[in-house]
Design a protein around this motif. Structure first.
Motif, PDB file in Angstrom:
ATOM      1  N   LEU A 190       6.404   1.551  21.249  1.00 16.92           N
ATOM      2  CA  LEU A 190       6.705   0.570  22.303  1.00 16.92           C
ATOM      3  C   LEU A 190       5.408  -0.141  22.680  1.00 16.92           C
ATOM      4  N   GLU A 191       5.507  -1.430  23.007  1.00 22.52           N
ATOM      5  CA  GLU A 191       4.308  -2.174  23.368  1.00 22.52           C
ATOM      6  C   GLU A 191       3.770  -1.681  24.703  1.00 22.52           C
ATOM      7  N   LYS A 192       2.454  -1.575  24.786  1.00 18.36           N
ATOM      8  CA  LYS A 192       1.898  -1.021  26.007  1.00 18.36           C
ATOM      9  C   LYS A 192       2.017  -1.979  27.193  1.00 18.36           C
ATOM     10  N   GLU A 193       2.293  -3.258  26.911  1.00 23.69           N
ATOM     11  CA  GLU A 193       2.466  -4.235  28.006  1.00 23.69           C
ATOM     12  C   GLU A 193       3.738  -3.965  28.807  1.00 23.69           C
ATOM     13  N   ARG A 194       4.574  -3.084  28.294  1.00 23.68           N
ATOM     14  CA  ARG A 194       5.809  -2.783  29.024  1.00 23.68           C
ATOM     15  C   ARG A 194       5.544  -1.921  30.251  1.00 23.68           C
ATOM     16  N   LEU A 195       4.354  -1.401  30.327  1.00 25.66           N
ATOM     17  CA  LEU A 195       4.012  -0.551  31.468  1.00 25.66           C
ATOM     18  C   LEU A 195       2.739  -1.087  32.108  1.00 25.66           C
ATOM     19  N   GLU A 196       2.788  -1.360  33.408  1.00 22.07           N
ATOM     20  CA  GLU A 196       1.586  -1.836  34.084  1.00 22.07           C
ATOM     21  C   GLU A 196       1.433  -1.134  35.419  1.00 22.07           C
ATOM     22  N   ILE A 197       0.178  -1.058  35.868  1.00 16.53           N
ATOM     23  CA  ILE A 197      -0.073  -0.589  37.233  1.00 16.53           C
ATOM     24  C   ILE A 197      -0.957  -1.620  37.918  1.00 16.53           C
ATOM     25  N   TYR A 198      -0.642  -1.927  39.165  1.00 15.68           N
ATOM     26  CA  TYR A 198      -1.463  -2.845  39.950  1.00 15.68           C
ATOM     27  C   TYR A 198      -1.701  -2.245  41.323  1.00 15.68           C
ATOM     28  N   ASN A 199      -2.781  -2.707  41.952  1.00 15.12           N
ATOM     29  CA  ASN A 199      -3.072  -2.288  43.325  1.00 15.12           C
ATOM     30  C   ASN A 199      -2.720  -3.421  44.278  1.00 15.12           C
ATOM     31  N   VAL A 259       8.240  -1.166  33.084  1.00 17.91           N
ATOM     32  CA  VAL A 259       8.031  -0.363  34.285  1.00 17.91           C
ATOM     33  C   VAL A 259       6.733  -0.821  34.938  1.00 17.91           C
ATOM     34  N   ILE A 260       6.793  -1.058  36.245  1.00 19.91           N
ATOM     35  CA  ILE A 260       5.570  -1.400  36.972  1.00 19.91           C
ATOM     36  C   ILE A 260       5.339  -0.344  38.043  1.00 19.91           C
TER      37      ILE A 260
END
Ligand SMILES: Cc1cc2nc3c(=O)[nH]c(=O)nc-3n(C[C@H](O)[C@H](O)[C@H](O)COP(=O)(O)OP(=O)(O)OC[C@H]3O[C@@H](n4cnc5c(N)ncnc54)[C@H](O)[C@@H]3O)c2cc1C
Ligand code: SF4
Ligand code: SF4
Lengths: 561, 134
Positions: B97-106, B62-63
């Motif tokens: 679950l690996e935390k890299e599966r979720l990211e937030i960017y601006n 999820v991004i």
């Protein structure tokens, strides 16, 4: 969720732009066979008027209730299509755009992939279309009257602009006279006239204007309501009264503070702030007494020691260095961290100052120090260019007859109290405004409250005038013609779930939530961002058409569940 | 048809990232074909429950794409979204679950390249996680 509503899916080929890269025929078949869609049609270019008319009559004929348009990005024609829906008698909230051009056909070169992605998106949008709820924009009556707080150039000009546009204004000023800080300036670098005369002319106009009521020694003590319908409690010499206004203009200016800690020297006869010098120069008697004579005075201006060199202090230093040089033949020096001349007339003044013999030092990280001996003051100044190529930093000692130091431009003393009364948020530099590309600069976080002039950031007179014009225009478009459009019932709360924890009140970016027995949003203030709904621990709040269920429906469709 | 389990859900703020996605298309940049965009008025409206539910329904990644700091149309929505994502990264680890599966960017609306970059990098990371599993 409305399972029974009649859904229409309309494809736009966009000339051939989309149909060349996506198999529209296949999409139509797939949508048809998936069921649940009652009307499917293909158009050549829906952005053309005749095709919209065709769409409109088709929707009417078929009794379509919810609409998915599969074509270009909603960023292009969503509003146009919303109007088409309205014409066809469908609530524009029931429109969903499936962006199969920018986000599908142009992304995937293989037709199969592009078609598959388009189908996924259309399915997602059909499920969203089914889940949408209607709400209406309704008109609430709005007072065509404005309260302006602060009688400096910003408040005066905004009042005059509003009056020209037919609005009534009550201008309140906490001191006993109008005019503000501009009255103290000796000369402006951006306008030709003497600032005092300039602002006095505005004061005279305001005094004569029947649309403008002036109340001096008056302050705002309380504010309730929402745009179009604020109730402002004001206090004039102990007496309180209520005003009903449609919008508020905050034009309270800024204050200055001398940061002794940055300079290590006290203010005195020979050490003044820039504003103090402005005041001396504004009076011919005072300035003649100080600077006229056979002995040329040495005057050193210092900027940039209290943070970034600001535009106003750079301008003030250049302006007054030139003036002292020209009028009294003083020996003038400017020591700056950096000479920033990005602003109206600054480059021109800087050049002129150099030509006229003002001496500049760029101290570049080695700020001047000051040595006092009795009443004598010497400044020890270094310069980046003089030191180039040499070891150590060559320093120049300047005997100062006058040392002019940049002061901090800070919010006014009662700023915090006023901000509390208005319940608006501050920007990152402690002033009212945020630097935000999505925000019209004169708008506050709270709809109906506007910020004009140097209360939102330090600025010169011409910038203040531009602010005033912009605020007046914004206010007129908000309040004319005597009503405001608000979303009726878009924000909803299940009162039984609300525990009055007030999380939503704290997090609402627009100061829109109050409470009685449960939290309650003002329709006029709510901007439907959904932050409150996402923060509420009790999941009591929903914002229509971005409710939890609606977002989850889309997720379920994407993930084939 | 792709399996749900290989999907990436991208919550796009309509003020910025949604337009950046359009721009990626306009520029013809290549994007993973398992990306699905959910348009939101502001990332302030992306709840923890939406993100968790996406994973529960089988999303692989999820991004959340928000506006730059100080550039949120609703002033603080992007800040709230980042807080939630940071909190959820912890939860993901707790549930294995690996935390890299979720990211937030601006992102800003004109950052089509960045959109393509973060989408591809998520797809790459997921590929690595997948091959590490087998
Ligand atoms: C050293 C210095 C040099 C400058 N040089 C120049 C120059 O050369 N050229 C130029 O164009 N500009 C210059 N400026 C900037 C100029 O002074 C401002 O642009 C201008 O004064 C801003 O006007 P304003 O109406 O925003 O604020 P102000 O003039 O400060 O007016 C604010 C008014 O609001 C009133 N007020 C405050 N709080 C309240 C309250 N709570 N309730 C009611 N009333 C309240 C105040 O009493 C005041 O009358 C300079 C500024 C400084 C500090
Ligand atoms: S956050 Fe939710 S529970 Fe708390 S006051 Fe607001 S609506 Fe009520
Ligand atoms: S949706 Fe909620 S947080 Fe956003 S403006 Fe409305 S009340 Fe405030």
């Amino acid at each position: 969720m409305s399972e029974s509503a009649k859904i229409g899916v309309f494809f736009c080929n966009c000339g051939k732009t989309i149909s060349e890269r996506i198999d529209i025929k296949k999409l139509k078949e797939e949508v048809q066979s998936a069921g649940g869609v009652q009307c499917i049609e293909e158009f050549e270019s829906l952005c053309r008027k005749p095709e919209q008319e065709k769409l409109s009559s088709l929707m009417k004929k078929e009794g379509v209730e919810r609409v998915v348009i599969a074509g270009c990005s909603p960023k292009l024609y969503e509003e146009l299509f919303a109007r088409t829906l309205k014409e066809a008698g469908i609530n524009p909230e029931f429109l969903v755009i499936s962006n199969i051009r920018e986000q599908c056909s142009w992304v995937f070169p293989e037709k199969d992939t592009a078609t598959r992605k388009a189908l996924e998106d259309i399915r997602q949008k059909v499920s969203r279309a089914k889940s949408l709820e209607a709400f209406d924009e309704v008109d609430v009556p709005a007072e065509q009257k404005v309260l302006a707080i602060g009688g400096g150039i910003a408040g005066l000009e905004t009042a005059l602009e509003l009056s020209k546009l037919g609005f009534k204004v009550t201008l309140i000023e906490k001191s006993s006279a109008l005019g503000g800080r501009t009255l103290k300036l000796n000369k402006s670098y951006v306008i030709e006239e003497n600032p005092k005369d300039y602002v006095q002319a505005k004061v005279d106009l305001v005094n004569k204007d029947d649309n403008i009521e002036i109340l001096t020694e008056t302050e705002l003590v309380k504010l309730n309501g929402s745009p179009g319908n604020f109730t402002a409690k004001i206090k004039q010499s102990g007496e309180k009264k209520d005003l009903n206004v449609g919008a508020i203009v905050v034009a309270t200016g800024l204050s200055t503070r001398f940061p002794r800690e940055s300079y290590g020297i006290d203010l005195s006869e020979k050490v003044v702030t820039q504003l103090q010098l402005e005041e001396i120069l504004a009076s011919p008697e005072k300035s003649d007494a100080r600077f006229k004579g056979d002995n040329k005075a040495h005057v050193l201006f210092v900027t940039g020691m209290i943070g970034e060199d600001s535009k106003l202090s750079t301008a003030s230093a250049l302006k007054n260095a030139l003036l002292l040089k020209g009028k009294y033949d003083c020996l003038t020096y400017v020591a700056c961290q950096e000479m920033k001349v990005a602003g109206d007339r600054l480059e021109e003044m800087y050049r002129k100052a150099r030509e006229e013999g003002v001496i500049f030092f760029k101290y570049n990280g080695n700020p001047p120090s000051f040595v006092t001996n009795g009443s004598e003051i010497k400044a020890v100044v270094s310069d980046y260019f003089l030191s180039a190529g040499e070891k150590g930093i060559p320093q120049v000692k300047i005997p100062c007859d006058l040392l002019v130091l940049e002061e901090n431009l800070v919010p006014t003393e009662d700023f915090a109290a006023l901000r509390g009364t208005l319940d608006i948020k501050l920007g990152p530099r402690g002033f009212f405004q945020q630097d935000n590309v999505h925000q019209v600069p004169v708008k506050s976080n709270k709809s109906g409250i506007f910020l004009v002039g140097s209360c939102r950031q330090p600025m010169d007179i011409v910038e203040v005038l531009a602010d005033a014009g912009s605020a007046a225009t914004q206010i007129v478009s908000l309040l004319s013609p005597g009503k405001i459009k608000v979303n009726d019932n878009r924000w909803t709360i299940e009162k039984g779930k609300c525990t009055l924890c007030l999380t939503c009140v704290r997090f609402c970016p627009h100061g829109a939530i109050g409470w009685t027995r449960a939290a309650e949003a003002s329709e006029g203030l709510c901007q439907a961002c959904g932050v409150c709904a996402s923060e509420c621990p009790a999941i009591a709040i929903q914002v229509k058409n971005y409710t939890n269920d609606q977002i989850l429906t889309e997720l379920e469709e994407i993930l084939n569940k | 048809m792709e399996k749900a389990s290989s999907k990436i859900v991208v919550f796009c703020c309509y003020q910025s990232a949604y337009e950046a996605a359009d721009m990626a298309g306009t520029m013809g940049l290549s994007l993973p074909d398992n990306l699905n965009v959910v348009r939101v008025p502001c990332t302030g409206k992306v709840d923890t429950i939406h993100i968790l539910r996406a994973f529960e329904l089988g999303a692989e990644g999820v991004i959340v794409l928000a506006c730059h700091d100080e550039n949120c149309k609703f002033l603080t929505g992007n800040i709230r979204a980042r807080k939630r994502v940071e909190y959820l990264k912890g939860i993901l680890e707790e549930i294995g679950l690996e935390k890299e599966r979720l990211e937030i960017y601006n992102l800003a609306p004109n950052m089509g390249h960045r959109f393509a970059e973060v989408a591809s990098s998520m797809a790459e990371n997921l590929k690595k996680l997948r091959s590490a599993e087998v």
